[in-house]
Design a protein around this motif. Structure first.
Motif, PDB file in Angstrom:
ATOM      1  N   PHE A 215       1.067  -1.053   0.183  1.00  0.00           N
ATOM      2  CA  PHE A 215       0.010  -0.349   0.243  1.00  0.00           C
ATOM      3  C   PHE A 215       0.952   0.961   0.293  1.00  0.00           C
ATOM      4  CE2 PHE A 215      -3.216  -2.138   2.580  1.00  0.00           C
ATOM      5  CZ  PHE A 215      -4.135  -2.900   1.130  1.00  0.00           C
ATOM      6  N   GLN A 216       2.041   1.387   1.100  1.00  0.00           N
ATOM      7  CA  GLN A 216       2.890   2.508   0.834  1.00  0.00           C
ATOM      8  C   GLN A 216       2.974   2.741  -1.059  1.00  0.00           C
ATOM      9  OE1 GLN A 216       6.851   1.802   0.431  1.00  0.00           O
ATOM     10  NE2 GLN A 216       7.073   3.905   0.944  1.00  0.00           N
ATOM     11  N   ARG A 217       3.288   1.541  -1.688  1.00  0.00           N
ATOM     12  CA  ARG A 217       4.507   1.694  -2.943  1.00  0.00           C
ATOM     13  C   ARG A 217       3.603   2.182  -3.441  1.00  0.00           C
ATOM     14  NH1 ARG A 217       8.063  -3.793  -2.554  1.00  0.00           N
ATOM     15  NH2 ARG A 217       9.679  -3.089  -1.097  1.00  0.00           N
ATOM     16  N   GLN A 218       1.721   1.970  -3.447  1.00  0.00           N
ATOM     17  CA  GLN A 218       1.334   2.305  -4.405  1.00  0.00           C
ATOM     18  C   GLN A 218       0.537   3.744  -4.005  1.00  0.00           C
ATOM     19  OE1 GLN A 218       0.525   0.720  -7.218  1.00  0.00           O
ATOM     20  NE2 GLN A 218       2.090  -0.447  -6.757  1.00  0.00           N
ATOM     21  N   TYR A 219       1.228   4.365  -3.096  1.00  0.00           N
ATOM     22  CA  TYR A 219       0.447   5.905  -2.667  1.00  0.00           C
ATOM     23  C   TYR A 219      -0.902   5.313  -1.946  1.00  0.00           C
ATOM     24  CZ  TYR A 219       4.967   8.020  -4.123  1.00  0.00           C
ATOM     25  OH  TYR A 219       6.215   8.283  -4.065  1.00  0.00           O
ATOM     26  N   MET A 220      -1.354   4.310  -1.318  1.00  0.00           N
ATOM     27  CA  MET A 220      -2.577   3.742  -1.136  1.00  0.00           C
ATOM     28  C   MET A 220      -2.103   4.078   0.556  1.00  0.00           C
ATOM     29  SD  MET A 220      -3.416   0.280  -3.002  1.00  0.00           S
ATOM     30  CE  MET A 220      -5.158  -0.284  -2.511  1.00  0.00           C
ATOM     31  N   VAL A 221      -2.551   5.376   0.717  1.00  0.00           N
ATOM     32  CA  VAL A 221      -2.494   6.144   1.801  1.00  0.00           C
ATOM     33  C   VAL A 221      -3.145   5.411   3.612  1.00  0.00           C
ATOM     34  CG1 VAL A 221      -1.807   7.497   3.351  1.00  0.00           C
ATOM     35  CG2 VAL A 221      -0.629   7.628   1.140  1.00  0.00           C
ATOM     36  N   ALA A 222      -4.508   5.579   2.740  1.00  0.00           N
ATOM     37  CA  ALA A 222      -6.004   5.401   3.665  1.00  0.00           C
ATOM     38  C   ALA A 222      -5.303   3.470   3.988  1.00  0.00           C
ATOM     39  CB  ALA A 222      -6.709   5.309   3.044  1.00  0.00           C
ATOM     40  N   GLU A 223      -5.196   2.920   2.766  1.00  0.00           N
ATOM     41  CA  GLU A 223      -4.664   1.957   3.809  1.00  0.00           C
ATOM     42  C   GLU A 223      -3.860   1.447   3.798  1.00  0.00           C
ATOM     43  OE1 GLU A 223      -5.878   2.852   0.491  1.00  0.00           O
ATOM     44  OE2 GLU A 223      -7.495   2.181   0.391  1.00  0.00           O
ATOM     45  N   MET A 224      -2.985   1.974   3.873  1.00  0.00           N
ATOM     46  CA  MET A 224      -1.980   1.850   4.808  1.00  0.00           C
ATOM     47  C   MET A 224      -1.308   1.830   5.976  1.00  0.00           C
ATOM     48  SD  MET A 224       1.526   3.605   4.538  1.00  0.00           S
ATOM     49  CE  MET A 224       1.068   5.203   5.171  1.00  0.00           C
ATOM     50  N   TRP A 225      -2.590   2.710   6.171  1.00  0.00           N
ATOM     51  CA  TRP A 225      -2.484   3.796   7.793  1.00  0.00           C
ATOM     52  C   TRP A 225      -4.078   2.497   8.695  1.00  0.00           C
ATOM     53  CZ3 TRP A 225      -0.349   6.791  10.830  1.00  0.00           C
ATOM     54  CH2 TRP A 225       0.784   7.453  10.548  1.00  0.00           C
ATOM     55  N   SER A 226      -4.902   1.891   7.338  1.00  0.00           N
ATOM     56  CA  SER A 226      -5.983   0.945   7.987  1.00  0.00           C
ATOM     57  C   SER A 226      -4.847  -0.494   8.694  1.00  0.00           C
ATOM     58  CB  SER A 226      -6.393   0.767   7.289  1.00  0.00           C
ATOM     59  OG  SER A 226      -6.568  -0.040   6.051  1.00  0.00           O
ATOM     60  N   GLY A 227      -3.575  -0.469   8.111  1.00  0.00           N
ATOM     61  CA  GLY A 227      -3.591  -1.812   8.339  1.00  0.00           C
ATOM     62  C   GLY A 227      -2.341  -1.485   9.439  1.00  0.00           C
ATOM     63  N   ILE A 228      -2.044  -0.380   9.310  1.00  0.00           N
ATOM     64  CA  ILE A 228      -1.145   0.110  10.913  1.00  0.00           C
ATOM     65  C   ILE A 228      -2.046  -0.339  12.238  1.00  0.00           C
ATOM     66  CG2 ILE A 228      -0.149   1.699  12.428  1.00  0.00           C
ATOM     67  CD1 ILE A 228       1.028   2.764   9.438  1.00  0.00           C
ATOM     68  N   LEU A 229      -3.386   0.215  11.816  1.00  0.00           N
ATOM     69  CA  LEU A 229      -4.457   0.282  13.076  1.00  0.00           C
ATOM     70  C   LEU A 229      -4.969  -0.733  13.299  1.00  0.00           C
ATOM     71  CD1 LEU A 229      -6.845   2.090  14.769  1.00  0.00           C
ATOM     72  CD2 LEU A 229      -8.589   1.299  12.591  1.00  0.00           C
ATOM     73  N   LEU A 230      -4.448  -2.017  12.204  1.00  0.00           N
ATOM     74  CA  LEU A 230      -4.689  -3.357  12.541  1.00  0.00           C
ATOM     75  C   LEU A 230      -3.702  -4.112  13.426  1.00  0.00           C
ATOM     76  CD1 LEU A 230      -6.599  -6.377  12.301  1.00  0.00           C
ATOM     77  CD2 LEU A 230      -5.498  -6.232   9.800  1.00  0.00           C
ATOM     78  N   LEU A 231      -2.786  -3.495  13.122  1.00  0.00           N
ATOM     79  CA  LEU A 231      -1.840  -4.553  13.634  1.00  0.00           C
ATOM     80  C   LEU A 231      -1.644  -3.519  15.608  1.00  0.00           C
ATOM     81  CD1 LEU A 231       1.372  -3.567  11.723  1.00  0.00           C
ATOM     82  CD2 LEU A 231       0.804  -5.619  12.204  1.00  0.00           C
ATOM     83  N   GLY A 232      -2.486  -2.576  15.887  1.00  0.00           N
ATOM     84  CA  GLY A 232      -2.383  -2.193  16.855  1.00  0.00           C
ATOM     85  C   GLY A 232      -3.609  -2.344  17.556  1.00  0.00           C
ATOM     86  N   LEU A 233      -4.195  -3.064  17.051  1.00  0.00           N
ATOM     87  CA  LEU A 233      -5.652  -3.707  17.170  1.00  0.00           C
ATOM     88  C   LEU A 233      -5.133  -5.577  18.010  1.00  0.00           C
ATOM     89  CD1 LEU A 233      -8.363  -2.629  15.590  1.00  0.00           C
ATOM     90  CD2 LEU A 233      -7.914  -2.255  17.529  1.00  0.00           C
ATOM     91  N   VAL A 234      -3.751  -5.726  17.121  1.00  0.00           N
ATOM     92  CA  VAL A 234      -4.281  -7.039  16.966  1.00  0.00           C
ATOM     93  C   VAL A 234      -3.435  -7.085  18.657  1.00  0.00           C
ATOM     94  CG1 VAL A 234      -2.624  -8.715  16.554  1.00  0.00           C
ATOM     95  CG2 VAL A 234      -3.949  -8.897  14.940  1.00  0.00           C
ATOM     96  N   GLY A 235      -2.363  -6.493  19.285  1.00  0.00           N
ATOM     97  CA  GLY A 235      -1.501  -5.755  19.866  1.00  0.00           C
ATOM     98  C   GLY A 235      -1.965  -5.060  21.138  1.00  0.00           C
ATOM     99  N   VAL A 236      -3.507  -4.805  21.265  1.00  0.00           N
ATOM    100  CA  VAL A 236      -4.672  -5.077  22.603  1.00  0.00           C
ATOM    101  C   VAL A 236      -4.654  -5.675  22.641  1.00  0.00           C
ATOM    102  CG1 VAL A 236      -6.232  -3.185  23.327  1.00  0.00           C
ATOM    103  CG2 VAL A 236      -4.524  -2.281  21.637  1.00  0.00           C
ATOM    104  N   VAL A 237      -5.365  -6.637  21.937  1.00  0.00           N
ATOM    105  CA  VAL A 237      -5.928  -7.949  21.834  1.00  0.00           C
ATOM    106  C   VAL A 237      -4.689  -8.817  22.594  1.00  0.00           C
ATOM    107  CG1 VAL A 237      -6.989 -10.397  20.969  1.00  0.00           C
ATOM    108  CG2 VAL A 237      -7.896  -8.415  19.769  1.00  0.00           C
ATOM    109  N   VAL A 238      -3.707  -8.911  22.128  1.00  0.00           N
ATOM    110  CA  VAL A 238      -2.592  -9.715  22.336  1.00  0.00           C
ATOM    111  C   VAL A 238      -2.543  -9.453  23.771  1.00  0.00           C
ATOM    112  CG1 VAL A 238      -0.369 -10.643  22.371  1.00  0.00           C
ATOM    113  CG2 VAL A 238      -1.860 -10.760  20.529  1.00  0.00           C
TER     114      VAL A 238
END
Length: 262
Positions: A215-238
């Motif tokens: 997503f970063q290489r394709q300049y899909m910035v919102a999708e890139m941020w959504s992936g970072i958000l997902l990682l944060g949520l995974v960390g909270v659940v773990v």
């Protein structure tokens, strides 16, 4: 009951209050913006729903990444506890291996990725090796220290009752070292999540790390941020699951601390 419910509501309010304030500040800062690089929370939420809740993404990227993370962390815990117990309980072995352990611990796991790619290829074995190469150290070193620092009274008690071998490790050594082992596992989980992402950024065609870089290489910035958000949520659940397990495993330890505090 009312007091308990009130305390639960207060704790939930504290846990959710700061994230809510940060999201509100983010929304105010991006209100009316057309910047590609700093999307609004609404755009990120839309990208999150569109990208990460699709069945093909869940089965092709999310679940394989979580499986690699879980297997890598589990291997790190088993290796760290078994090897750490053996090293911590054997003074001459600890003295022999300590310089080598300090040497390998100082090597950042990220720099081992090219080496592991050459030795193991670019399949899941390499990704698991990357996770284990960095996640095992907190468990290993904390187990060594916990076993080494075991209360001499417990050692004398086990000898007095002639509790030896596997029974001594089960009922005396591992319970005494379990607070430090659990502290090492907590670090292991966070390091393992980071290394899971890093391992998928190199020569990979699937996974959370691969998708974020794509997503970063394709300049899909919102999708890139959504992936970072997902990682944060995974960390909270773990972290939440780990706290429940830690409370259950160390119930005697937390109880004794509460009694000591009066």
């Amino acid at each position: 009951m009312r007091t308990t419910a009130r305390r639960a509501l207060v704790s939930v309010g504290f846990a959710a209050g700061l994230p809510a304030l940060l999201v509100a500040a983010w929304a105010l800062a991006t209100q009316g913006t057309t910047s590609l690089y700093f999307p609004s929370p609404a755009r990120v939420a839309q990208a999150f729903t569109r990208t990460w809740l699709a069945p093909e993404t869940i089965t092709g990227d999310v679940l394989p990444s979580l499986a690699r993370f879980g297997i890598g962390v589990l291997l790190s815990i088993v290796i760290g506890v078994v090897a750490g117990t053996a090293i911590g309980a054997t003074p001459w072995l600890r003295a022999l291996l300590e310089p080598m352990l300090e040497f390998f611990r100082a090597i950042p796991p990220v720099v081992l990725v090219p080496v592991l790619m050459l030795l193991l290829g670019i399949d899941d074995t390499m990704k698991l090796a990357v996770i284990v190469s960095g996640s095992v150290w907190p468990v290993l070193l904390n187990t060594i220290e916990g076993v080494r620092a075991m209360d001499p009274v417990l050692t004398d008690t086990s000898r007095s009752y002639r509790v030896r071998g596997a029974l001594a490790y089960r009922y005396f050594v591992l319970p005494a070292a379990s607070p430090q082992i659990m502290a090492g596992i907590r670090l292991c989980l966070s390091i393992g999540l980071i290394l899971m992402v890093i391992s998928e950024m190199f020569a990979s065609s699937s996974g959370l790390g691969y998708q974020i870089v794509y997503f970063q290489r394709q300049y899909m910035v919102a999708e890139m941020w959504s992936g970072i958000l997902l990682l944060g949520l995974v960390g909270v659940v773990v972290a939440a699951v780990f706290q429940l397990v830690e409370r259950r495993v160390l119930h005697w330890y937390h109880g004794s601390r509460e009694v000591a505090r009066g």
